[in-house]
Design a protein around this motif. Sequence first.
Motif, mmCIF file in Angstrom:
data_model
loop_
_atom_site.group_PDB
_atom_site.id
_atom_site.type_symbol
_atom_site.label_atom_id
_atom_site.label_comp_id
_atom_site.label_asym_id
_atom_site.label_seq_id
_atom_site.Cartn_x
_atom_site.Cartn_y
_atom_site.Cartn_z
ATOM 1 N N PRO A 101 0.814 -1.215 0.000
ATOM 2 C CA PRO A 101 0.000 0.000 0.000
ATOM 3 C C PRO A 101 0.853 1.273 0.000
ATOM 4 O O PRO A 101 2.081 1.227 0.138
ATOM 5 C CB PRO A 101 -0.819 -0.115 1.299
ATOM 6 C CG PRO A 101 -0.770 -1.563 1.658
ATOM 7 C CD PRO A 101 0.555 -2.052 1.177
ATOM 8 N N ASP A 102 0.174 2.402 -0.125
ATOM 9 C CA ASP A 102 0.816 3.712 -0.052
ATOM 10 C C ASP A 102 1.685 3.813 1.203
ATOM 11 O O ASP A 102 1.317 3.325 2.275
ATOM 12 C CB ASP A 102 -0.279 4.784 -0.020
ATOM 13 C CG ASP A 102 0.265 6.167 0.249
ATOM 14 O OD1 ASP A 102 0.804 6.783 -0.674
ATOM 15 O OD2 ASP A 102 0.163 6.608 1.423
ATOM 16 N N ALA A 103 2.856 4.444 1.073
ATOM 17 C CA ALA A 103 3.833 4.476 2.167
ATOM 18 C C ALA A 103 3.266 5.120 3.432
ATOM 19 O O ALA A 103 3.476 4.620 4.541
ATOM 20 C CB ALA A 103 5.088 5.210 1.717
ATOM 21 N N GLN A 104 2.548 6.227 3.292
ATOM 22 C CA GLN A 104 1.992 6.877 4.482
ATOM 23 C C GLN A 104 0.921 6.010 5.128
ATOM 24 O O GLN A 104 0.848 5.928 6.362
ATOM 25 C CB GLN A 104 1.398 8.237 4.121
ATOM 26 C CG GLN A 104 0.809 8.960 5.328
ATOM 27 C CD GLN A 104 0.329 10.358 5.010
ATOM 28 O OE1 GLN A 104 0.960 11.069 4.247
ATOM 29 N NE2 GLN A 104 -0.802 10.754 5.594
ATOM 30 N N LEU A 105 0.115 5.327 4.311
ATOM 31 C CA LEU A 105 -0.921 4.456 4.868
ATOM 32 C C LEU A 105 -0.297 3.305 5.653
ATOM 33 O O LEU A 105 -0.794 2.929 6.719
ATOM 34 C CB LEU A 105 -1.820 3.924 3.757
ATOM 35 C CG LEU A 105 -2.974 3.021 4.203
ATOM 36 C CD1 LEU A 105 -3.885 3.741 5.183
ATOM 37 C CD2 LEU A 105 -3.763 2.515 3.002
ATOM 38 N N VAL A 106 0.806 2.738 5.145
ATOM 39 C CA VAL A 106 1.493 1.666 5.865
ATOM 40 C C VAL A 106 1.914 2.146 7.255
ATOM 41 O O VAL A 106 1.676 1.474 8.270
ATOM 42 C CB VAL A 106 2.722 1.165 5.070
ATOM 43 C CG1 VAL A 106 3.600 0.273 5.944
ATOM 44 C CG2 VAL A 106 2.286 0.410 3.822
ATOM 45 N N GLU A 107 2.547 3.319 7.313
ATOM 46 C CA GLU A 107 2.983 3.846 8.610
ATOM 47 C C GLU A 107 1.787 4.095 9.529
ATOM 48 O O GLU A 107 1.841 3.816 10.733
ATOM 49 C CB GLU A 107 3.773 5.144 8.407
ATOM 50 C CG GLU A 107 5.019 4.998 7.547
ATOM 51 C CD GLU A 107 6.141 4.216 8.214
ATOM 52 O OE1 GLU A 107 6.171 4.157 9.463
ATOM 53 O OE2 GLU A 107 7.002 3.675 7.489
ATOM 54 N N ASP A 108 0.688 4.604 8.966
ATOM 55 C CA ASP A 108 -0.505 4.886 9.760
ATOM 56 C C ASP A 108 -1.136 3.618 10.334
ATOM 57 O O ASP A 108 -1.716 3.634 11.422
ATOM 58 C CB ASP A 108 -1.554 5.610 8.911
ATOM 59 C CG ASP A 108 -1.183 7.056 8.621
ATOM 60 O OD1 ASP A 108 -0.267 7.586 9.276
ATOM 61 O OD2 ASP A 108 -1.807 7.662 7.726
ATOM 62 N N GLY A 260 -8.660 3.531 1.007
ATOM 63 C CA GLY A 260 -7.947 3.622 -0.262
ATOM 64 C C GLY A 260 -6.822 2.607 -0.354
ATOM 65 O O GLY A 260 -5.760 2.876 -0.931
ATOM 66 N N LEU A 261 -7.049 1.433 0.202
ATOM 67 C CA LEU A 261 -5.993 0.427 0.333
ATOM 68 C C LEU A 261 -5.886 -0.449 -0.905
ATOM 69 O O LEU A 261 -6.890 -0.955 -1.409
ATOM 70 C CB LEU A 261 -6.264 -0.434 1.569
ATOM 71 C CG LEU A 261 -5.148 -1.335 2.069
ATOM 72 C CD1 LEU A 261 -5.261 -1.501 3.576
ATOM 73 C CD2 LEU A 261 -5.199 -2.702 1.412
ATOM 74 N N CYS A 262 -4.685 -0.616 -1.408
ATOM 75 C CA CYS A 262 -4.381 -1.592 -2.462
ATOM 76 C C CYS A 262 -3.345 -2.577 -1.918
ATOM 77 O O CYS A 262 -2.527 -2.224 -1.084
ATOM 78 C CB CYS A 262 -3.826 -0.904 -3.712
ATOM 79 S SG CYS A 262 -5.042 0.082 -4.598
ATOM 80 N N GLY A 263 -3.389 -3.804 -2.406
ATOM 81 C CA GLY A 263 -2.510 -4.855 -1.912
ATOM 82 C C GLY A 263 -3.303 -5.838 -1.076
ATOM 83 O O GLY A 263 -4.507 -6.025 -1.292
ATOM 84 N N VAL A 264 -2.635 -6.490 -0.124
ATOM 85 C CA VAL A 264 -3.320 -7.452 0.738
ATOM 86 C C VAL A 264 -3.544 -6.827 2.113
ATOM 87 O O VAL A 264 -2.784 -5.960 2.543
ATOM 88 C CB VAL A 264 -2.535 -8.770 0.890
ATOM 89 C CG1 VAL A 264 -2.436 -9.493 -0.444
ATOM 90 C CG2 VAL A 264 -1.144 -8.522 1.467
#
Length: 385
Positions: A101-108, A260-264
């Motif tokens: 997923p988006d880098a900021q979303l991962v950290e969040d 807005g998540l993409c990936g698993v």
Amino acid sequence: MPGGLACVIGGMDLVRPLGLGGIGCAVVAQPGRSTRYSRFTRAVIEWADPWREPAVLLERLMRFGSAEPEQPALFYEGDWDLLLVSRSRERLRGAFRFVVPDAQLVEDLVDKRRFQALADRLALPVPESRHVSPGEVDPRDLGLSFPVIVKPVTRQMATWVPIAGRAKALRADTQRELSAIWPRFADAGFDVIVQKLVPGPETRVESYHVYVDESGEVVGEFTGRKIRTYPAAYGFSTALEITDAPDVGRLGRELVSRLGLCGVAKLDFKRDPAGELRLLEVNPRFNLWHHPGARAGVNLPALVYRDLMGLPRGPLRRARAGVRWVYHRDDARAARQAGIPLRRWLPWALSAEAKSGVTLDDPMPPARWLLSRLAGRLRAGRRLA
């Protein structure tokens, strides 16, 4: 199957669904780890701790991936594995294919303090929580009703186990109980999340599992529930079951879209006494649930691999409810703790469709693990003699 290897930073419950999909694996593993000896393993990369030595692990991955004739697909199982991939995504793309997923979303999502702020912004249905530094805050000033649980902002077993043992969180039913355990967190020197407890046993924890492609399409999904954990309260899963829970699926899809998540991803919920689902956490990484999911007909790692390699996905199926996963060693303890006699537990465990690390068609991992344990005991015996 045509295409490169699947490079796995994870355990047998991630190697196995890939292998069941006809995909050969390169595993990142310590000496003696069972993944080294699986019939699905084609290559081994020496492990380095992604928390303590991320740069070392990154170099080993890059060395391996750059030498492969076809770019491998990269799969990651733990939080620190995920953070390494996300934070090094630009460099890793020179040697691997992967979804993240988006880098900021991962950290969040990984940092529970940031997750609470994200939940507030997006109105996610999470329990009321406080992020605190125990050395600076009096537990009487939190303003939460009891009971509550306390958990780390980012879980790192090396620092959490000395405080809580194998439990993922500690419970306090009263202000007095919270004040009694508060010095443990203050002395440890790391921040924690204090969260209002959702009542009920761990069997009320249900989950939504999904793979969303780059276009935002839900490619595969399934739901599940916990059967047992060890320890029983806030422990690690030892027995799981694939379910067909329409409300979990609906809410899971809605929240994935809102994020807005993409990936698993795996979304963990707990059903409160009124039947409402409360979101506990979102883990945007591969996990042990993908093994029973594959046995139930929805092989998320294999779907990701096929997309990364430009291969056809094949027929997409609905997950078959009732498929069970068991980790025999710890589930035997969990069943004993729950008062289940061995004569009842053993046939149940042997009939589980997904067994963690113990399968007749891939016998070497448990055999080599047993041999390594015996060798270790023999060496210890010689030292004492």
